[in-house]
Design a protein around this motif. Sequence first.
Motif, mmCIF file in Angstrom:
data_model
loop_
_atom_site.group_PDB
_atom_site.id
_atom_site.type_symbol
_atom_site.label_atom_id
_atom_site.label_comp_id
_atom_site.label_asym_id
_atom_site.label_seq_id
_atom_site.Cartn_x
_atom_site.Cartn_y
_atom_site.Cartn_z
ATOM 1 N N THR A 148 -90.339 -10.440 8.750
ATOM 2 C CA THR A 148 -91.434 -9.706 8.108
ATOM 3 C C THR A 148 -91.481 -9.994 6.607
ATOM 4 O OG1 THR A 148 -91.289 -7.932 9.743
ATOM 5 C CG2 THR A 148 -92.431 -7.425 7.691
ATOM 6 N N GLU A 149 -90.322 -9.936 5.970
ATOM 7 C CA GLU A 149 -90.265 -10.219 4.529
ATOM 8 C C GLU A 149 -90.637 -11.669 4.239
ATOM 9 O OE1 GLU A 149 -86.336 -9.155 3.333
ATOM 10 O OE2 GLU A 149 -86.718 -6.992 3.396
ATOM 11 N N TYR A 158 -92.545 -13.693 6.080
ATOM 12 C CA TYR A 158 -93.974 -13.895 6.315
ATOM 13 C C TYR A 158 -94.809 -13.378 5.141
ATOM 14 C CZ TYR A 158 -93.123 -15.064 11.243
ATOM 15 O OH TYR A 158 -92.717 -15.659 12.415
ATOM 16 N N MET A 159 -94.456 -12.210 4.646
ATOM 17 C CA MET A 159 -95.207 -11.644 3.531
ATOM 18 C C MET A 159 -95.077 -12.526 2.285
ATOM 19 S SD MET A 159 -96.640 -9.204 4.999
ATOM 20 C CE MET A 159 -97.498 -8.552 3.572
ATOM 21 N N ARG A 160 -93.896 -13.096 2.109
ATOM 22 C CA ARG A 160 -93.689 -13.992 0.968
ATOM 23 C C ARG A 160 -94.510 -15.272 1.139
ATOM 24 N NH1 ARG A 160 -88.709 -14.061 1.341
ATOM 25 N NH2 ARG A 160 -88.236 -16.143 2.116
ATOM 26 N N GLY A 211 -98.230 -14.766 0.651
ATOM 27 C CA GLY A 211 -98.597 -14.530 -0.742
ATOM 28 C C GLY A 211 -98.339 -15.727 -1.640
ATOM 29 N N LYS A 239 -100.499 -19.114 9.600
ATOM 30 C CA LYS A 239 -100.822 -17.740 9.210
ATOM 31 C C LYS A 239 -101.140 -16.894 10.434
ATOM 32 C CE LYS A 239 -102.576 -18.714 4.551
ATOM 33 N NZ LYS A 239 -103.740 -18.583 3.628
ATOM 34 N N TYR A 298 -99.167 -13.494 11.703
ATOM 35 C CA TYR A 298 -99.820 -12.211 11.956
ATOM 36 C C TYR A 298 -99.593 -11.752 13.401
ATOM 37 C CZ TYR A 298 -102.362 -12.245 7.497
ATOM 38 O OH TYR A 298 -102.686 -12.221 6.162
ATOM 39 N N HIS A 354 -95.337 0.390 8.000
ATOM 40 C CA HIS A 354 -96.064 -0.869 7.894
ATOM 41 C C HIS A 354 -97.524 -0.712 7.468
ATOM 42 C CE1 HIS A 354 -92.545 -2.626 9.725
ATOM 43 N NE2 HIS A 354 -92.682 -1.882 10.803
#
Length: 201
Positions: A46-47, A49-51, A54, A141, A145, A176
């Motif tokens: 999760t961390e 993917y978010m990185r 972005g 991406k 998701y 979340h």
Amino acid sequence: MDFFVLSLIAGCVVYVFQRRDEARRIALLGSHLGQYQIEKLMETLTEGYMRALGEADPARQQQIWSMLSTTEAALCEQFKRFVTEFAHVDADLTRSSKLPLSIFYTRRLLPASTFDFRKVLSAHAQGICQAVNRDAGANAKHKAYTLMAEMFLMQHSCHWFCKSKTVASTRLVMRHQTPYEKVLESVTPATRQAYGALIAG
């Protein structure tokens, strides 16, 4: 003894039995999950993917995707092993209430209003591994998701089993910032169909 006192006593009895039943389910699930690093792998993904999502630099973004592939494979492998092991638990202990709020011993009092948590976990295993094994390519991406949605829905099911659907949905939003309905829309069609058939009621 007036009605208020009787109601208070009855409420206390219900509360004690409810907490005892929840503690049993939490201990059961925890005793099996504790043998794996599933939660840590989910957090790492999760961390990551978010990185990656972005990241403005395409090369750096691709590097992050590549680094996460090993973690994705590990999650798939460990979750399948966990589900295979949990499938041997007595069916009577894995029934979970379909009702919005949990009622202690629903599995015995209202068996038609329950679902088999083992089968739900199996559906999640298939969904997670299907998302992991999807060719990323230009759809990295979308893969991220989808896999996050699969993980969040599985986590929701675990909280549902331990507590209730209402508690699980509240935790999903708090952790979340995503409502249950949105997560359900974002998983693979196969997961949504299999999961929906199991919890329908």
